[in-house]
Design an enzyme around this catalytic site. Structure first.
Site, PDB file in Angstrom:
ATOM      1  N   GLU A   1      -5.240  -3.385   2.306  1.00 47.35           N
ATOM      2  CA  GLU A   1      -5.215  -4.303   3.394  1.00 47.35           C
ATOM      3  C   GLU A   1      -6.661  -5.092   3.600  1.00 47.35           C
ATOM      4  O   GLU A   1      -6.881  -5.668   4.525  1.00 47.35           O
ATOM      5  CB  GLU A   1      -5.593  -3.805   5.318  1.00 47.35           C
ATOM      6  CG  GLU A   1      -4.280  -2.823   5.339  1.00 47.35           C
ATOM      7  CD  GLU A   1      -4.370  -1.437   4.275  1.00 47.35           C
ATOM      8  OE1 GLU A   1      -4.948  -1.314   3.480  1.00 47.35           O
ATOM      9  OE2 GLU A   1      -3.745  -0.822   5.160  1.00 47.35           O
TER      10      GLU A   1
ATOM     11  N   TRP B   1     -14.215  18.891  14.075  1.00 44.79           N
ATOM     12  CA  TRP B   1     -13.991  18.500  12.599  1.00 44.79           C
ATOM     13  C   TRP B   1     -14.442  18.708  11.840  1.00 44.79           C
ATOM     14  O   TRP B   1     -15.542  19.227  11.582  1.00 44.79           O
ATOM     15  CB  TRP B   1     -13.531  16.608  12.623  1.00 44.79           C
ATOM     16  CG  TRP B   1     -12.967  16.388  13.286  1.00 44.79           C
ATOM     17  CD1 TRP B   1     -12.467  16.002  14.970  1.00 44.79           C
ATOM     18  CD2 TRP B   1     -12.615  14.200  13.601  1.00 44.79           C
ATOM     19  NE1 TRP B   1     -11.318  15.529  15.725  1.00 44.79           N
ATOM     20  CE2 TRP B   1     -11.792  14.013  14.909  1.00 44.79           C
ATOM     21  CE3 TRP B   1     -13.203  12.847  12.899  1.00 44.79           C
ATOM     22  CZ2 TRP B   1     -10.931  12.837  15.031  1.00 44.79           C
ATOM     23  CZ3 TRP B   1     -13.036  12.019  13.588  1.00 44.79           C
ATOM     24  CH2 TRP B   1     -12.036  11.907  14.209  1.00 44.79           C
TER      25      TRP B   1
ATOM     26  N   LYS C   1      -8.684  19.835  12.371  1.00 38.12           N
ATOM     27  CA  LYS C   1      -9.623  19.166  13.856  1.00 38.12           C
ATOM     28  C   LYS C   1      -9.505  20.572  14.226  1.00 38.12           C
ATOM     29  O   LYS C   1      -8.273  21.933  13.931  1.00 38.12           O
ATOM     30  CB  LYS C   1      -7.812  18.615  14.594  1.00 38.12           C
ATOM     31  CG  LYS C   1      -8.600  16.940  14.290  1.00 38.12           C
ATOM     32  CD  LYS C   1      -7.281  15.997  14.577  1.00 38.12           C
ATOM     33  CE  LYS C   1      -7.725  15.034  14.227  1.00 38.12           C
ATOM     34  NZ  LYS C   1      -6.838  14.398  12.682  1.00 38.12           N
TER      35      LYS C   1
ATOM     36  N   THR D   1       1.060  -1.366   0.300  1.00 35.77           N
ATOM     37  CA  THR D   1       0.351  -0.169  -0.117  1.00 35.77           C
ATOM     38  C   THR D   1       0.935   1.138  -0.204  1.00 35.77           C
ATOM     39  O   THR D   1       2.321   1.199   0.433  1.00 35.77           O
ATOM     40  CB  THR D   1      -1.041  -0.279   1.321  1.00 35.77           C
ATOM     41  OG1 THR D   1      -1.578   1.213   0.589  1.00 35.77           O
ATOM     42  CG2 THR D   1       0.072  -0.317   2.277  1.00 35.77           C
TER      43      THR D   1
HETATM   44  P1  ADP Z   1      -3.643   4.162  -1.585  1.00 39.20           P
HETATM   45  O1  ADP Z   1      -4.693   4.332  -2.878  1.00 39.20           O
HETATM   46  O2  ADP Z   1      -2.888   4.379  -0.241  1.00 39.20           O
HETATM   47  O3  ADP Z   1      -2.528   2.998  -1.892  1.00 39.20           O
HETATM   48  P2  ADP Z   1      -5.496   1.391  -1.270  1.00 39.20           P
HETATM   49  O4  ADP Z   1      -5.621   1.738  -2.516  1.00 39.20           O
HETATM   50  O5  ADP Z   1      -5.588   0.365  -0.102  1.00 39.20           O
HETATM   51  O6  ADP Z   1      -4.504   2.443  -0.181  1.00 39.20           O
HETATM   52  O7  ADP Z   1      -6.510   2.858  -0.389  1.00 39.20           O
HETATM   53  C1  ADP Z   1      -7.796   2.851  -0.255  1.00 39.20           C
HETATM   54  C2  ADP Z   1      -7.756   4.163   0.461  1.00 39.20           C
HETATM   55  O8  ADP Z   1      -8.927   4.288  -0.686  1.00 39.20           O
HETATM   56  C3  ADP Z   1      -9.403   3.369   1.956  1.00 39.20           C
HETATM   57  O9  ADP Z   1      -9.067   3.435   2.476  1.00 39.20           O
HETATM   58  C4  ADP Z   1      -9.807   4.939   1.142  1.00 39.20           C
HETATM   59  O10 ADP Z   1      -9.788   6.447   1.453  1.00 39.20           O
HETATM   60  C5  ADP Z   1     -10.256   5.165  -0.308  1.00 39.20           C
HETATM   61  N1  ADP Z   1     -11.085   4.450  -1.237  1.00 39.20           N
HETATM   62  C6  ADP Z   1     -11.124   3.407  -1.402  1.00 39.20           C
HETATM   63  N2  ADP Z   1     -12.385   3.181  -1.288  1.00 39.20           N
HETATM   64  C7  ADP Z   1     -13.361   4.396  -1.452  1.00 39.20           C
HETATM   65  C8  ADP Z   1     -14.907   5.257  -2.117  1.00 39.20           C
HETATM   66  N3  ADP Z   1     -15.089   4.459  -3.011  1.00 39.20           N
HETATM   67  N4  ADP Z   1     -14.302   6.084  -1.729  1.00 39.20           N
HETATM   68  C9  ADP Z   1     -13.706   6.813  -1.058  1.00 39.20           C
HETATM   69  N5  ADP Z   1     -12.986   6.739  -0.817  1.00 39.20           N
HETATM   70  C10 ADP Z   1     -12.767   5.457  -1.088  1.00 39.20           C
END
Ligand code: ADP
Length: 549
Positions: free
Chosen positions: A323, A438, A433, A179
């Site tokens: 994850e 928030w 914050k 990630t």
């Molecule tokens: P990264 O983008 O940090 O590499 P991931 O691909 O695992 O990691 O992304 C996961 C994150 O993407 C989620 O924790 C959330 O914040 C965001 N995310 C995933 N799907 C959605 C969605 N449908 N709407 C908004 N945010 C999303």
């Protein structure tokens, strides 16, 4: 003694190859469209398994890919895990130093790389001790100029189309993905056979992303990004036809594949669909075969849901994380909402949805209390379930931060409505914050981007002496915008919907919002580039005081 019927990936392919031997797998490559059947796929997967063994790959070894979506990449999806090795899909958009780190951290033995991505990998590998002892196979029938790599077709050629698949333990690691870290190095997540098996089964339920054998499934989401949301596995388990859009497909390629191959289900991040919508405005586009579009990775705008509704395509909004293998929730309508009017349904459909069967969640606020399910209170989403990882790969310090009592703290700040629909309002690290309250940076961004003259907007919290943090908006103005009046127009727009203490202290104009390797706004880069982490200049306008209201 583990049993052959444990929760492993092999039975999905066995079923597809034997029940649907003539069903097609179609792939857009540099050489044009290639197609073959599950039966041939099964043979080639066995050949690849034999080739891997001949190369010295053993159970527990890690084999990596550095590839777009195509049939050869899909062959690694089953061949590598079902011989007991582990498939590590590397995101080629990561910076070189992250690629070096993860190749070393995962101890990859062999990397399959696309011809078009070979220069990028060669650059990351040049003089990098992390790549010592790593071999390369290039995903084509000919050699590549930039890397010393065996062509894939030569690698598998002559090997038997039979393989004596071992009986594997369901806890055997099958996959791995990193990630993209917002701070520090990327964090590795291992997927066991059981995780991928249970993720596949939950995805196939009516509450997930159901698929049938007559479906034609096209993952546009990259196969290096959490196994293309597991779709190559689910489509195989369902016995559906696969369509892989190949190297960096543009809207025209995507539309062409939908039309020519009769795609019924496709999946990708919002930018993919925004591109398609734009293209469809100027071109004659036939989406009549398409039933469902899955949108995830970041939030699907309401206008997109309406656009697809107008064309009789159901947009399912999905939320997940690396994850979580990755599926967590899908915006399926509950039975009780099926007869509700369109606007009521839309109110729920535009949220990130209901958790899929198998996932439990709770939402914890700043005082460590669970929030009320009223669609108003915010808190951090915690999840657990069979396909949610319980730790990061060799990162004890990150484990301590992100896991507690078997729960994964997602880092997503959400509300939950009376029906249980989850809505992401921000990332925990980006929520602003201010004075003990928030402010959702995402809400402000969306409200600002609703202005016609705004191309992009990112809102970050900058440190403030009195209020702890205050929002500052970084705006990319549209081509015809008049920035002299735009500030006030944006503020007027925000005043309509938000309390005054939510209003940004400043609006700064920038040329482009920096993006992460997965195409999301990189708030970290904005903070570094524009705010240098120091206290925001000037004081909060009196009207913006948090406890004023
Ligand atoms: P990264 O983008 O940090 O590499 P991931 O691909 O695992 O990691 O992304 C996961 C994150 O993407 C989620 O924790 C959330 O914040 C965001 N995310 C995933 N799907 C959605 C969605 N449908 N709407 C908004 N945010 C999303």
């Amino acid at each position: 003694m583990p049993g052959g019927t444990d929760q492993t990936l092999r039975p999905f392919l066995w079923r597809a190859a034997n029940l649907y031997p003539d069903k097609e797998i179609v792939s857009r490559t540099h050489e044009g469209i290639e197609r073959y059947t599950y039966s041939e796929y099964d043979d080639r997967t066995a050949q690849l398994a034999n080739a891997l063994e001949a190369h010295g790959i053993e159970e527990g070894d890690r084999v990596a890919t550095f590839c777009w979506n195509h049939h050869r990449h899909f062959e690694t999806y089953f061949a590598v895990p079902t011989i007991g090795a582990q498939l590590h899909t590397i995101n080629p958009l990561l910076p070189d130093e992250h690629i070096q780190y993860i190749v070393d951290n995962a101890d990859d033995q062999l990397i399959f790389v696309d011809d078009s991505l070979a220069p990028k990998l060669a650059q990351a590998a040049a003089d990098a001790p992390e790549f010592e002892g790593v071999d390369f196979v290039v995903m084509s029938s000919t050699e590549t100029e930039t890397l010393d790599a065996t062509p894939y077709e030569e690698f598998v050629e002559g090997h038997s189309t039979e393989y004596d698949w071992p009986i594997l333990d369901e806890d055997q690691p099958a996959g791995m993905c990193y990630t993209s870290g917002t701070t520090g190095n990327p964090k590795g997540v291992e997927y066991t056979h059981k995780m991928l098996w249970s993720h596949t089964m939950a995805t196939l339920t009516p509450q997930g992303i159901p698929m049938a054998d007559e479906d034609v499934v096209m993952p546009v989401v990259p196969m290096f990004h959490v196994n293309a949301w597991g779709m190559p596995f689910t489509a195989t388990a369902a016995g559906a036809k696969h369509v892989y859009p190949g190297p960096s497909p543009d809207p025209e390629d995507i539309v062409h594949l939908i039309e020519e191959e009769g795609v019924t289900i496709s999946a990708g991040v919002p930018t993919v669909w925004l591109g398609l919508m734009d293209y469809a405005e100027d071109n004659d586009v036939d989406l009549s075969t398409l039933d469902t579009v899955i949108v995830g990775g970041s939030a699907a705008p309401e206008s997109m849901i309406r656009w697809f509704d107008d064309r009789d395509v159901e947009l399912l909004h999905a939320w997940g994380m690396t994850e979580m293998s990755p599926l967590g929730s899908v915006s399926q309508l509950k039975g009780g909402l099926q007869d509700a009017d369109y606007e009521t349904q839309l109110k729920h459909r535009k949220k990130q949805g209901l958790t899929v069967p198998g996932i439990e969640f709770k939402v914890i606020d700043e005082n460590d209390e669970e929030i009320a399910w009223d669609g108003e209170e915010f808190g951090e989403l915690w999840v657990r379930g069979p396909w949610v990882t319980k730790e990061y790969f060799m990162r004890p310090e990150a484990n301590e931060e992100d896991f507690e009592d078997g729960w994964l703290k997602t880092g997503d700040v959400v509300t939950v409505d009376e029906e249980g629909y989850i809505q992401i309002v921000d990332r925990a690290k980006d929520v602003i914050k201010s004075g003990g309250e928030w402010i959702s940076s995402v809400e402000l961004e969306n409200a600002i981007m609703a202005h016609d003259d705004v191309a992009e907007a990112a809102v970050v919290g900058v440190p403030h002496e009195k209020w702890q943090e205050r929002p500052v908006a970084f705006v990319v103005a549209g081509e015809d915008a008049d920035t002299d009046t735009l500030d006030e127009e944006i503020m007027d727009l925000l005043r309509e919907d938000y309390p005054k203490w939510w209003l940004p202290d400043a609006i700064e104009y920038i040329d482009e919002v920096p993006k992460t390797a997965t195409g999301k706004f990189s708030k970290k880069d904005i903070r570094e580039e524009y705010t240098d982490g120091s206290i925001v200049e000037g004081s909060v306008p009196e009207e913006a005081a948090p406890d004023d209201d």
